[in-house]
Design a protein around this motif. Structure first.
Motif, mmCIF file in Angstrom:
data_model
loop_
_atom_site.group_PDB
_atom_site.id
_atom_site.type_symbol
_atom_site.label_atom_id
_atom_site.label_comp_id
_atom_site.label_asym_id
_atom_site.label_seq_id
_atom_site.Cartn_x
_atom_site.Cartn_y
_atom_site.Cartn_z
ATOM 1 N N PRO A 17 0.803 -1.223 0.000
ATOM 2 C CA PRO A 17 0.000 0.000 0.000
ATOM 3 C C PRO A 17 0.841 1.282 0.000
ATOM 4 O O PRO A 17 0.354 2.341 -0.378
ATOM 5 N N HIS A 18 2.098 1.170 0.401
ATOM 6 C CA HIS A 18 2.981 2.341 0.479
ATOM 7 C C HIS A 18 4.415 1.914 0.206
ATOM 8 O O HIS A 18 4.741 0.726 0.266
ATOM 9 N N GLY A 19 5.257 2.877 -0.088
ATOM 10 C CA GLY A 19 6.672 2.582 -0.281
ATOM 11 C C GLY A 19 7.379 2.408 1.055
ATOM 12 O O GLY A 19 6.764 2.457 2.115
ATOM 13 N N ILE A 22 7.658 -2.783 4.915
ATOM 14 C CA ILE A 22 6.474 -3.329 5.572
ATOM 15 C C ILE A 22 6.950 -4.377 6.577
ATOM 16 O O ILE A 22 8.044 -4.922 6.440
ATOM 17 N N SER A 34 7.514 -1.086 -4.735
ATOM 18 C CA SER A 34 6.662 0.011 -5.188
ATOM 19 C C SER A 34 5.363 0.029 -4.411
ATOM 20 O O SER A 34 4.820 -1.021 -4.059
ATOM 21 N N GLY A 35 4.860 1.227 -4.180
ATOM 22 C CA GLY A 35 3.518 1.372 -3.645
ATOM 23 C C GLY A 35 2.534 1.038 -4.758
ATOM 24 O O GLY A 35 2.822 1.265 -5.939
ATOM 25 N N LYS A 62 -8.671 -1.461 -1.160
ATOM 26 C CA LYS A 62 -8.139 -0.627 -2.241
ATOM 27 C C LYS A 62 -8.492 -1.253 -3.583
ATOM 28 O O LYS A 62 -8.020 -2.337 -3.927
#
Length: 113
Positions: A17-19, A22, A34-35, A62
């Motif tokens: 979901p984000h750069g 995680i 990559s996000g 999403k």
């Protein structure tokens, strides 16, 4: 799955979901390639959706993840999912094509490779 893929010289890239990084359920930090909003499935040869109820519930929120999987399927990419990852597949075109040889659900890594 990552170890099995890398043993066959595959390049594993994490789309999240984000750069940045995680953290998995085992507490390990992983680099994000990559996000989701910054990439498309056409750039990848295959898509693997790991299990984990918390993670899958976040992905289902999403629409871009569903689009990512749908487009991967329409471009004849191999797609695999384990455990709760099947819930994301159930929200895509893949849900009508579990018999397709390029769709692996709860299978062994070798089948995906």
């Amino acid at each position: 799955m990552q170890k099995a893929l890398e043993a066959e010289n595959a390049m594993v890239k994490i789309v999240a979901p984000h750069g940045g990084k995680i953290t998995c359920s085992e507490g390990m930090k992983h680099d994000v390639f990559s996000g989701i909003m910054m990439t498309e499935s056409v750039l990848f040869d295959a898509v693997y959706i790991p299990g984990g109820q918390t993670s899958v519930q976040a992905l289902l929120k999403k629409a871009k993840y569903k689009k990512f999987v749908n487009e991967a399927f329409m471009h004849c990419k191999a797609i695999a999912a384990d455990g709760a990852g099947k819930e994301l597949l159930s929200a895509t075109y893949v849900s009508d094509h579990y018999a397709d040889k390029a769709v692996i659900v709860d299978g062994e890594p070798q089948a995906f490779i």
